[in-house]
Design a protein around this motif. Sequence first.
Motif, PDB file in Angstrom:
ATOM      1  N   ILE A 164       0.853  -1.186   0.000  1.00 34.01           N
ATOM      2  CA  ILE A 164       0.000   0.000   0.000  1.00 34.01           C
ATOM      3  C   ILE A 164       0.890   1.238   0.000  1.00 34.01           C
ATOM      4  N   ASP A 165       0.603   2.150  -0.905  1.00 35.87           N
ATOM      5  CA  ASP A 165       1.378   3.387  -1.015  1.00 35.87           C
ATOM      6  C   ASP A 165       0.405   4.554  -1.135  1.00 35.87           C
ATOM      7  N   MET A 166       0.419   5.445  -0.155  1.00 35.18           N
ATOM      8  CA  MET A 166      -0.464   6.608  -0.186  1.00 35.18           C
ATOM      9  C   MET A 166      -0.058   7.526  -1.343  1.00 35.18           C
ATOM     10  N   ASP A 167      -1.025   8.187  -1.927  1.00 38.55           N
ATOM     11  CA  ASP A 167      -0.784   9.043  -3.087  1.00 38.55           C
ATOM     12  C   ASP A 167      -0.400  10.452  -2.649  1.00 38.55           C
ATOM     13  N   ALA A 168       0.860  10.843  -2.968  1.00 36.37           N
ATOM     14  CA  ALA A 168       1.343  12.197  -2.631  1.00 36.37           C
ATOM     15  C   ALA A 168       0.940  12.558  -1.201  1.00 36.37           C
ATOM     16  N   PHE A 169       1.339  11.729  -0.246  1.00 33.82           N
ATOM     17  CA  PHE A 169       0.757  11.723   1.094  1.00 33.82           C
ATOM     18  C   PHE A 169       0.766  13.089   1.772  1.00 33.82           C
ATOM     19  N   TYR A 170       1.946  13.673   2.010  1.00 34.18           N
ATOM     20  CA  TYR A 170       2.008  14.938   2.748  1.00 34.18           C
ATOM     21  C   TYR A 170       1.200  16.020   2.032  1.00 34.18           C
ATOM     22  N   ALA A 171       1.399  16.122   0.717  1.00 33.04           N
ATOM     23  CA  ALA A 171       0.700  17.157  -0.044  1.00 33.04           C
ATOM     24  C   ALA A 171      -0.810  16.914  -0.052  1.00 33.04           C
ATOM     25  N   SER A 172      -1.219  15.645  -0.119  1.00 33.64           N
ATOM     26  CA  SER A 172      -2.652  15.334  -0.124  1.00 33.64           C
ATOM     27  C   SER A 172      -3.298  15.677   1.214  1.00 33.64           C
ATOM     28  N   VAL A 173      -2.576  15.462   2.310  1.00 34.88           N
ATOM     29  CA  VAL A 173      -3.097  15.856   3.625  1.00 34.88           C
ATOM     30  C   VAL A 173      -3.309  17.366   3.663  1.00 34.88           C
ATOM     31  N   GLU A 174      -2.342  18.115   3.134  1.00 36.34           N
ATOM     32  CA  GLU A 174      -2.474  19.574   3.141  1.00 36.34           C
ATOM     33  C   GLU A 174      -3.642  20.027   2.274  1.00 36.34           C
ATOM     34  N   GLN A 175      -3.835  19.395   1.127  1.00 35.25           N
ATOM     35  CA  GLN A 175      -4.959  19.758   0.268  1.00 35.25           C
ATOM     36  C   GLN A 175      -6.290  19.358   0.903  1.00 35.25           C
ATOM     37  N   ARG A 176      -6.294  18.253   1.613  1.00 36.81           N
ATOM     38  CA  ARG A 176      -7.506  17.843   2.323  1.00 36.81           C
ATOM     39  C   ARG A 176      -7.894  18.856   3.390  1.00 36.81           C
ATOM     40  N   ASP A 177      -6.906  19.322   4.140  1.00 34.99           N
ATOM     41  CA  ASP A 177      -7.176  20.192   5.285  1.00 34.99           C
ATOM     42  C   ASP A 177      -7.318  21.662   4.919  1.00 34.99           C
ATOM     43  N   ASN A 178      -6.906  22.022   3.715  1.00 34.55           N
ATOM     44  CA  ASN A 178      -6.973  23.427   3.294  1.00 34.55           C
ATOM     45  C   ASN A 178      -7.617  23.492   1.905  1.00 34.55           C
ATOM     46  N   PRO A 179      -8.935  23.655   1.862  1.00 33.43           N
ATOM     47  CA  PRO A 179      -9.637  23.652   0.572  1.00 33.43           C
ATOM     48  C   PRO A 179      -9.116  24.685  -0.425  1.00 33.43           C
ATOM     49  N   SER A 180      -8.501  25.756   0.056  1.00 36.94           N
ATOM     50  CA  SER A 180      -8.049  26.823  -0.844  1.00 36.94           C
ATOM     51  C   SER A 180      -6.900  26.383  -1.747  1.00 36.94           C
ATOM     52  N   VAL A 181      -6.202  25.260  -1.395  1.00 35.98           N
ATOM     53  CA  VAL A 181      -5.088  24.804  -2.241  1.00 35.98           C
ATOM     54  C   VAL A 181      -5.431  23.524  -3.004  1.00 35.98           C
ATOM     55  N   ARG A 182      -6.677  23.068  -2.903  1.00 36.97           N
ATOM     56  CA  ARG A 182      -7.071  21.882  -3.659  1.00 36.97           C
ATOM     57  C   ARG A 182      -7.030  22.180  -5.156  1.00 36.97           C
ATOM     58  N   GLY A 183      -6.459  21.265  -5.892  1.00 34.07           N
ATOM     59  CA  GLY A 183      -6.347  21.442  -7.336  1.00 34.07           C
ATOM     60  C   GLY A 183      -5.181  22.303  -7.766  1.00 34.07           C
ATOM     61  N   LEU A 184      -4.455  22.869  -6.803  1.00 36.06           N
ATOM     62  CA  LEU A 184      -3.307  23.718  -7.121  1.00 36.06           C
ATOM     63  C   LEU A 184      -2.004  22.928  -6.988  1.00 36.06           C
ATOM     64  N   PRO A 185      -0.936  23.377  -7.668  1.00 43.24           N
ATOM     65  CA  PRO A 185       0.373  22.743  -7.465  1.00 43.24           C
ATOM     66  C   PRO A 185       0.921  23.107  -6.088  1.00 43.24           C
ATOM     67  N   VAL A 186       1.055  22.107  -5.231  1.00 44.04           N
ATOM     68  CA  VAL A 186       1.440  22.325  -3.835  1.00 44.04           C
ATOM     69  C   VAL A 186       2.768  21.619  -3.552  1.00 44.04           C
ATOM     70  N   ALA A 187       3.626  22.316  -2.827  1.00 44.84           N
ATOM     71  CA  ALA A 187       4.866  21.724  -2.323  1.00 44.84           C
ATOM     72  C   ALA A 187       4.879  21.860  -0.811  1.00 44.84           C
ATOM     73  N   VAL A 188       5.130  20.763  -0.138  1.00 49.08           N
ATOM     74  CA  VAL A 188       5.310  20.801   1.308  1.00 49.08           C
ATOM     75  C   VAL A 188       6.781  21.105   1.564  1.00 49.08           C
ATOM     76  N   GLY A 189       7.041  22.210   2.250  1.00 50.48           N
ATOM     77  CA  GLY A 189       8.416  22.625   2.489  1.00 50.48           C
ATOM     78  C   GLY A 189       8.483  24.120   2.702  1.00 50.48           C
ATOM     79  N   ARG A 190       9.681  24.642   2.678  1.00 49.31           N
ATOM     80  CA  ARG A 190       9.906  26.075   2.890  1.00 49.31           C
ATOM     81  C   ARG A 190      10.313  26.719   1.572  1.00 49.31           C
ATOM     82  N   SER A 191       9.768  27.880   1.298  1.00 49.90           N
ATOM     83  CA  SER A 191      10.000  28.524   0.013  1.00 49.90           C
ATOM     84  C   SER A 191      11.274  29.350  -0.029  1.00 49.90           C
ATOM     85  N   GLN A 192      11.919  29.547   1.136  1.00 52.46           N
ATOM     86  CA  GLN A 192      13.086  30.406   1.151  1.00 52.46           C
ATOM     87  C   GLN A 192      14.248  29.777   0.378  1.00 52.46           C
ATOM     88  N   GLU A 193      15.274  30.561   0.195  1.00 53.73           N
ATOM     89  CA  GLU A 193      16.396  30.186  -0.668  1.00 53.73           C
ATOM     90  C   GLU A 193      17.011  28.846  -0.280  1.00 53.73           C
TER      91      GLU A 193
END
Length: 361
Positions: free
Chosen positions: A11-40
């Motif tokens: 069993i392998d969850m699909d894009a697990f961390y990112a999918s959790v974030e999209q589940r919990d934050n409807p405003s980023v559903r369907g958008l290209p999401v990266a879990v991490g920090r955007s700084q340099e």
Amino acid sequence: MSQPVRRIIHIDMDAFYASVEQRDNPSVRGLPVAVGRSQERGVVAAASYEARKFGVRSAMPSVVAKRKCPALVFVPPRFEVYRAVSQQIHAIFARYTPLIQPLSLDEAYLDVTAPLLPRPSATAIAQEIRAAILAETGLTASAGISYNKFLAKLASDYRKPNGQYVIPPGAGEAFVAPLPVSSFHGIGPATAARMTALGIYTGADLRTQPLAVLNRHFGKAASFYYGIARGVDERPVEVDRPRKSLGKETTFGRDIRAEADLHTALQTLAENVWAACTKRQISGRTVTLKLKYDDFTQLTRSTSLTSLVRGAPQLAETGRFLLAPLLPLPRSVRLLGLTLSALDDTQNPTIETQLSLLADL
């Protein structure tokens, strides 16, 4: 009496961390999401499928990811949430079998040869598990079903995301034959490059190699490679899979090069690694130093001691020993790592600990 054919599910969850974030934050559903920090100095921990279409991948520097996908949305990781969801998923697994081997928070092997619930097939069990995961967590999972672990893991990638695939007994060798060896779990980039140099590109190429030739080039791993080329993998699902290493690494806010700065960083890493060892009442004999230069080239150096490491000072000292031949460094360093392996908990090494370090774990 012959042994029953094993029934293994990966069993392998699909894009697990990112999918959790999209589940919990409807405003980023369907958008290209990266879990991490955007700084340099940030690094992508996980990417949604929308982001992957642009070539964004985990472990990619955030600046590179942003260049590939200017509309990329970064969200900070919430590992306590991912761990909690992972526990929910593993509770679902446990309804069907006690033979569960976690590989990470988002994937696991299950042996359902003798399931706890009467079901007609491993395929039916995988379908039920995926449906339960969706119903109880709102997330999708993919599944691979076969008669061994190697093939089950290959199969789980075959219908991603939110799908499953079966490789039945007798079909493993043919399934493996056209696949590139670089896609095989257990063959990393360095080994794949060595195989390419020998003219081994696919499973079929690997199958033509005599075991004696593989032994000469790949040592103790040769028998595993010989088997998987034929769809054979006898490894059991390991419920209490022993941890092989404990390590920590740090990406610096600015590149460093001075010996004193490197020693200070090594001391901090050694204390954090030893705190993790203390928590688990374990130590090890092999110390590995990892450096990543400012141009992203990477090197590692290891040494094996005659006895178990006894504390953070010895661990730091060994790290400095490994660093010394590399000085002066040809370039500045952006990342430094220290790992302890060849772990052993049988001798109960003297544990010297600082409660403040343990509190940070």
